[in-house]
Design an enzyme around this catalytic site. Sequence first.
Site, PDB file in Angstrom:
ATOM      1  N   GLU A   1       0.818  -1.199   0.000  1.00 19.60           N
ATOM      2  CA  GLU A   1       0.000   0.000   0.000  1.00 19.60           C
ATOM      3  C   GLU A   1       0.862   1.265   0.000  1.00 19.60           C
ATOM      4  OE1 GLU A   1      -3.787  -2.090   2.227  1.00 19.60           O
ATOM      5  OE2 GLU A   1      -2.986  -0.264   3.080  1.00 19.60           O
TER       6      GLU A   1
ATOM      7  N   CYS B   1       3.510   8.520   1.074  1.00 19.27           N
ATOM      8  CA  CYS B   1       4.011   7.583   2.076  1.00 19.27           C
ATOM      9  C   CYS B   1       4.174   6.224   1.404  1.00 19.27           C
ATOM     10  CB  CYS B   1       2.994   7.509   3.227  1.00 19.27           C
ATOM     11  SG  CYS B   1       3.410   6.289   4.478  1.00 19.27           S
TER      12      CYS B   1
ATOM     13  N   CYS C   1       6.107  -7.108   7.515  1.00 15.69           N
ATOM     14  CA  CYS C   1       7.180  -6.600   8.365  1.00 15.69           C
ATOM     15  C   CYS C   1       7.504  -7.674   9.396  1.00 15.69           C
ATOM     16  CB  CYS C   1       6.739  -5.321   9.068  1.00 15.69           C
ATOM     17  SG  CYS C   1       8.075  -4.502   9.968  1.00 15.69           S
TER      18      CYS C   1
ATOM     19  N   CYS D   1       5.786  -4.949  16.132  1.00 12.88           N
ATOM     20  CA  CYS D   1       5.370  -3.888  17.057  1.00 12.88           C
ATOM     21  C   CYS D   1       3.893  -4.117  17.397  1.00 12.88           C
ATOM     22  CB  CYS D   1       5.583  -2.506  16.434  1.00 12.88           C
ATOM     23  SG  CYS D   1       7.312  -2.173  16.023  1.00 12.88           S
TER      24      CYS D   1
ATOM     25  N   CYS E   1       0.854  -2.060  15.621  1.00 13.71           N
ATOM     26  CA  CYS E   1       0.912  -1.849  14.167  1.00 13.71           C
ATOM     27  C   CYS E   1       0.269  -3.014  13.434  1.00 13.71           C
ATOM     28  CB  CYS E   1       2.371  -1.719  13.738  1.00 13.71           C
ATOM     29  SG  CYS E   1       2.551  -1.500  11.961  1.00 13.71           S
TER      30      CYS E   1
ATOM     31  N   CYS F   1      -1.593   5.906   9.697  1.00 11.09           N
ATOM     32  CA  CYS F   1      -0.373   5.248  10.172  1.00 11.09           C
ATOM     33  C   CYS F   1      -0.708   3.919  10.827  1.00 11.09           C
ATOM     34  CB  CYS F   1       0.331   6.076  11.231  1.00 11.09           C
ATOM     35  SG  CYS F   1       0.687   7.731  10.767  1.00 11.09           S
TER      36      CYS F   1
HETATM   37  N1  SAH Z   1       9.071   0.394  10.316  1.00  9.99           N
HETATM   38  C1  SAH Z   1       9.233   1.809  10.289  1.00  9.99           C
HETATM   39  C2  SAH Z   1       8.318   2.535   9.320  1.00  9.99           C
HETATM   40  C3  SAH Z   1       6.878   2.112   9.244  1.00  9.99           C
HETATM   41  S1  SAH Z   1       5.779   2.597  10.515  1.00  9.99           S
HETATM   42  C4  SAH Z   1       9.088   2.368  11.690  1.00  9.99           C
HETATM   43  O1  SAH Z   1       8.834   1.592  12.599  1.00  9.99           O
HETATM   44  O2  SAH Z   1       9.294   3.551  11.884  1.00  9.99           O
HETATM   45  C5  SAH Z   1       5.554   4.328  10.394  1.00  9.99           C
HETATM   46  C6  SAH Z   1       5.089   4.951  11.716  1.00  9.99           C
HETATM   47  O3  SAH Z   1       3.727   4.604  12.016  1.00  9.99           O
HETATM   48  C7  SAH Z   1       5.909   4.465  12.871  1.00  9.99           C
HETATM   49  O4  SAH Z   1       6.242   5.503  13.732  1.00  9.99           O
HETATM   50  C8  SAH Z   1       4.954   3.522  13.558  1.00  9.99           C
HETATM   51  O5  SAH Z   1       5.313   3.325  14.870  1.00  9.99           O
HETATM   52  C9  SAH Z   1       3.642   4.229  13.367  1.00  9.99           C
HETATM   53  N2  SAH Z   1       2.482   3.371  13.617  1.00  9.99           N
HETATM   54  C10 SAH Z   1       2.402   2.040  13.459  1.00  9.99           C
HETATM   55  N3  SAH Z   1       1.179   1.589  13.793  1.00  9.99           N
HETATM   56  C11 SAH Z   1       0.459   2.656  14.182  1.00  9.99           C
HETATM   57  C12 SAH Z   1      -0.890   2.831  14.619  1.00  9.99           C
HETATM   58  N4  SAH Z   1      -1.725   1.807  14.706  1.00  9.99           N
HETATM   59  N5  SAH Z   1      -1.295   4.078  14.937  1.00  9.99           N
HETATM   60  C13 SAH Z   1      -0.451   5.129  14.800  1.00  9.99           C
HETATM   61  N6  SAH Z   1       0.823   5.026  14.375  1.00  9.99           N
HETATM   62  C14 SAH Z   1       1.275   3.799  14.074  1.00  9.99           C
END
Ligand code: SAH
Length: 370
Positions: free
Chosen positions: A103, A116, A123, A127, A130, A344
Amino acid sequence: MSGPAETPVPSGDRTNLLDFDLAGLEALAVTLGHKPFHGRNLFKWMHKHGVTDFEAMTDLAKPLRQALAAGFEVRAPRVVLEQPSLDGTVKWVMELADGQHIETVYIPEDHRDTVCISSQVGCALACTFCSTARQGFNRNLTVGEIVGQVWHASRYLGRAPSNIVLMGMGEPLANFEAVVKALAILRDDLAYMVSKHRLTLSTSGLVPNIYRLAEVSDVALAVSLHAPDNALRDQLVPINRKYPLEELLPACRAYLGADPRRRITWEYVMLAGVNDSLAQAKALIRLLEGTPSKVNLIPFNPFPGSGLATSAPGQVDAFRERLMRSGLFTMTRKTRGEEIAAACGQLVGRVEDRTRRVVRFEPRTGAGAP
Ligand code: SAH
């Protein structure tokens, strides 16, 4: 400029010229018996003008055009779904040559427009907040698949976007070689000409690769922090167990080097009752002392089964106030494209959850986290 309908259909059996950087195309031109500048022209036709038909590349020698048509193609990922949101955000689901999906999101704002992009299918980092993590890791994207997302967005916009963030699916520093090559193409004046200040790589904190990146690139760095201490970050961003804060912070300072104008952007997702107390704001202030920083508070974007809730707006404001009072420049990120799951952490492609992994956040139990 053409619209999505003219996105090339993947054939898979030809060499994709979007995988080549400028030096690679110059070398290819020489291999095919021509001067390097033909490679430069080809680079410009593909990226600046979005042209995929070699016959339209009128300043390339005819025998070169024929050689290219015989064995090569300009193949961006194919858009299979274009979803506009009420706020102007657009999400594209793109299909890769092997049938997998990624996406890409376009976010228009008053004085800039941001694309973006994704760097991996899925991944590996798990986390807890996410949704991309739920699908597990499928594979790295190629250079052409990374750049191809911007190629497509530029066709859609009729120009290159002003800002690009590697904040889509995947961990960019875990796909190091391809990402670094893609960054160079995105920066190039003959291609998308995106300034280094407007090109942001976001990482969960792969410390050795932050040092490696500093040697080859000076794009803006955003780091997913999300917690002011190791105990909590171990749970939210499990890679912290391998690269804890006492290693992450020095790597980030080293990345900035001696340039006083550069800052690390710290991303901090606001999770109700988890990381949003004023005591945690104070701990964050102490942690970031001595590191040129700005903080980006991200309201948590919920997705089914996360077991997490976003902080109340008043709590986000109070947290921000506390940081600002200490002199930390802090912004609250606006949630965009929420109703189309383009916000995000909501990007998941359309791939089945291959792992069937159930990841739930269990506050402060430590051992139960994935
Ligand atoms: N792997 C990289 C880039 C992808 S995530 C990283 O971890 O930075 C991009 C951003 O979105 C990161 O800061 C991540 O922590 C945030 N993110 C992930 N899931 C989210 C969610 N459910 N709500 C808000 N931000 C989120």
